[in-house]
Design an enzyme around this catalytic site. Structure first.
Site, PDB file in Angstrom:
ATOM      1  N   HIS A 189       0.796  -1.226   0.000  1.00 22.89           N
ATOM      2  CA  HIS A 189       0.000   0.000   0.000  1.00 22.89           C
ATOM      3  C   HIS A 189       0.831   1.280   0.000  1.00 22.89           C
ATOM      4  O   HIS A 189       0.434   2.257  -0.606  1.00 22.89           O
ATOM      5  CB  HIS A 189      -1.019  -0.003   1.154  1.00 22.89           C
ATOM      6  CG  HIS A 189      -0.438   0.211   2.500  1.00 22.89           C
ATOM      7  ND1 HIS A 189       0.122  -0.806   3.234  1.00 22.89           N
ATOM      8  CD2 HIS A 189      -0.337   1.332   3.241  1.00 22.89           C
ATOM      9  CE1 HIS A 189       0.546  -0.315   4.384  1.00 22.89           C
ATOM     10  NE2 HIS A 189       0.276   0.982   4.424  1.00 22.89           N
ATOM     11  N   ASP A 190       1.979   1.297   0.620  1.00 22.09           N
ATOM     12  CA  ASP A 190       2.807   2.517   0.676  1.00 22.09           C
ATOM     13  C   ASP A 190       4.016   2.470  -0.254  1.00 22.09           C
ATOM     14  O   ASP A 190       4.947   3.264  -0.093  1.00 22.09           O
ATOM     15  CB  ASP A 190       3.276   2.769   2.113  1.00 22.09           C
ATOM     16  CG  ASP A 190       2.256   3.501   2.958  1.00 22.09           C
ATOM     17  OD1 ASP A 190       1.369   4.166   2.381  1.00 22.09           O
ATOM     18  OD2 ASP A 190       2.340   3.422   4.191  1.00 22.09           O
TER      19      ASP A 190
ATOM     20  N   LYS B 177       5.893   5.538  -1.569  1.00 20.49           N
ATOM     21  CA  LYS B 177       6.741   6.387  -0.731  1.00 20.49           C
ATOM     22  C   LYS B 177       8.193   6.350  -1.181  1.00 20.49           C
ATOM     23  O   LYS B 177       8.980   7.215  -0.784  1.00 20.49           O
ATOM     24  CB  LYS B 177       6.615   5.999   0.748  1.00 20.49           C
ATOM     25  CG  LYS B 177       5.316   6.471   1.361  1.00 20.49           C
ATOM     26  CD  LYS B 177       5.276   6.200   2.854  1.00 20.49           C
ATOM     27  CE  LYS B 177       4.004   6.766   3.469  1.00 20.49           C
ATOM     28  NZ  LYS B 177       3.970   6.501   4.931  1.00 20.49           N
TER      29      LYS B 177
ATOM     30  N   HIS C  34       2.252   9.754  -2.975  1.00 20.00           N
ATOM     31  CA  HIS C  34       2.711   8.360  -2.879  1.00 20.00           C
ATOM     32  C   HIS C  34       1.658   7.388  -3.412  1.00 20.00           C
ATOM     33  O   HIS C  34       1.987   6.300  -3.869  1.00 20.00           O
ATOM     34  CB  HIS C  34       3.163   7.999  -1.462  1.00 20.00           C
ATOM     35  CG  HIS C  34       2.083   7.629  -0.512  1.00 20.00           C
ATOM     36  ND1 HIS C  34       1.337   8.565   0.175  1.00 20.00           N
ATOM     37  CD2 HIS C  34       1.616   6.420  -0.112  1.00 20.00           C
ATOM     38  CE1 HIS C  34       0.459   7.946   0.948  1.00 20.00           C
ATOM     39  NE2 HIS C  34       0.605   6.638   0.799  1.00 20.00           N
TER      40      HIS C  34
ATOM     41  N   HIS D 244      -5.935   3.603  -0.776  1.00 22.13           N
ATOM     42  CA  HIS D 244      -5.916   3.379   0.671  1.00 22.13           C
ATOM     43  C   HIS D 244      -6.069   4.643   1.520  1.00 22.13           C
ATOM     44  O   HIS D 244      -6.254   4.549   2.732  1.00 22.13           O
ATOM     45  CB  HIS D 244      -4.693   2.559   1.101  1.00 22.13           C
ATOM     46  CG  HIS D 244      -3.390   3.282   1.040  1.00 22.13           C
ATOM     47  ND1 HIS D 244      -2.671   3.432  -0.128  1.00 22.13           N
ATOM     48  CD2 HIS D 244      -2.654   3.879   2.014  1.00 22.13           C
ATOM     49  CE1 HIS D 244      -1.558   4.094   0.124  1.00 22.13           C
ATOM     50  NE2 HIS D 244      -1.522   4.377   1.421  1.00 22.13           N
ATOM     51  N   HIS D 245      -6.042   5.814   0.908  1.00 16.37           N
ATOM     52  CA  HIS D 245      -6.285   7.058   1.657  1.00 16.37           C
ATOM     53  C   HIS D 245      -7.601   7.728   1.270  1.00 16.37           C
ATOM     54  O   HIS D 245      -7.868   8.857   1.697  1.00 16.37           O
ATOM     55  CB  HIS D 245      -5.133   8.050   1.477  1.00 16.37           C
ATOM     56  CG  HIS D 245      -3.938   7.703   2.299  1.00 16.37           C
ATOM     57  ND1 HIS D 245      -3.908   7.863   3.665  1.00 16.37           N
ATOM     58  CD2 HIS D 245      -2.743   7.177   1.940  1.00 16.37           C
ATOM     59  CE1 HIS D 245      -2.719   7.469   4.124  1.00 16.37           C
ATOM     60  NE2 HIS D 245      -2.006   7.035   3.098  1.00 16.37           N
TER      61      HIS D 245
END
Length: 177
Positions: free
Chosen positions: A91-92, A95, A120, A153-154
């Site tokens: 998910h990240d 970044k 990201h 996811h955000h």
């Protein structure tokens, strides 16, 4: 003729076992790659503290609970839960594209820095499309789950999230979880 039939049957079992073992090895290799990529992010981001592992565990618990309580039972199958749990560490991944000066900054980010952090999700989507786009996967929907988790996811139920300000069920179920 009976001996030949038994020999063929034994050969077929051996071939089937080999195919199953090869398939399982490919899945294991993919899992190792996904976890490895995710751990790269965890080493760069001061805030994670095993965030990636916890996220996988929480995602599985939430998905199982939703299914057990009668929600999304057509969508939340054992296969979906497995793919979602395996996709969650990614998910990240975006970044990686965030400068260390922002990613590792102690204290509060400026609005401009936060705007950069928010990229990201879109950077991660680009990466996952490149990485997983041409792979021959056992389940092609795994690629969609990874991509939707990374980009979505955000997002927030009320539409105040990012990057697309999706609301409610516009947000893919895997990203909502």
């Amino acid at each position: 003729d009976i001996k030949r039939s038994k020999d063929l049957e034994e050969r077929n079992k051996t071939l089937a076992s080999g195919i199953i073992a090869e398939k399982e090895q490919k899945i294991q290799n993919l899992n190792i790659i996904v976890r490895g990529m995710a751990s790269v992010i965890e080493t760069r981001d001061n805030d994670t503290g095993n965030h990636i592992q916890r996220t996988s565990e929480y995602v599985k618990m939430i998905a199982v609970h939703l299914r057990e309580t009668g929600h999304y039972t057509d969508e939340i199958t054992d296969v979906f839960i497995d793919m979602l749990e395996r996709a969650a560490p990614m998910h990240d991944i975006g970044k990686i594209a965030i400068p260390d000066s922002i990613l590792r900054k102690p204290g509060k980010l400026t609005p401009e820095e936060f705007d950069i952090i928010k990229t990201h999700t879109t950077e991660g989507e680009k990466m996952t499309r490149k990485i997983f786009g041409k792979l021959q996967l056992e389940r092609p929907e795994y690629r969609d789950i990874i991509t939707n988790v990374v980009i979505g996811h955000h997002e927030k139920w009320d539409g105040s999230g990012y990057p697309k300000s999706l609301a409610g069920e516009e947000i893919p179920l895997c990203a909502r979880i």
